[in-house]
Motif scaffolding. Structure first.
Motif: not given
Length: 106
Positions: A4, A21, A31, A44-47, A55, A57, A67, A70, A73
């Motif tokens: 990321v 972002y 994200v 946290v919005s992850l797409y 997304a 959430e 962070k 993410i 992940w």
């Protein structure tokens, strides 16, 4: 697998925006991390496919925790999000109708 890259927060009207972002290797954001209004949780919005409308959430107790979640992940997955498609322009044959009685208006 995937890493990321946290993008810098843009400055609008002299102040940084509240969300940050994160982008994949191809540069497409996938994200978003931002503080909630009550100032004690982070959203946290992850797409993963690149489309913010689909997304996943989650909430975290701190920005660092969000962070890290993410980054861990993404480390276990290969991500290739695509930029969302832009809306198509309307067909000129479908021009909006003029309202009744508009012929005598100026």
């Amino acid at each position: 697998m995937s890493t990321v890259t946290w993008l810098p927060r843009p400055v609008l009207m002299g102040a940084p925006v509240p969300q940050q972002y994160g982008a994949a290797e191809n540069g497409v954001p996938f994200v978003m991390v931002r503080e909630l209004a009550n100032c004690d949780l982070w959203r946290v919005s992850l797409y993963p496919d690149g489309n913010p409308e689909r997304a996943i959430e989650s909430r975290a107790a701190s920005e660092r925790q969000a962070k890290r979640f993410i980054e861990r992940w993404a480390a276990a997955r290969t991500l290739e999000p695509r930029a969302p498609e832009k809306a198509k322009k309307a067909d000129p044959a479908w021009a909006p109708r003029k309202p009744k009685g508009s012929d005598d208006r100026s």
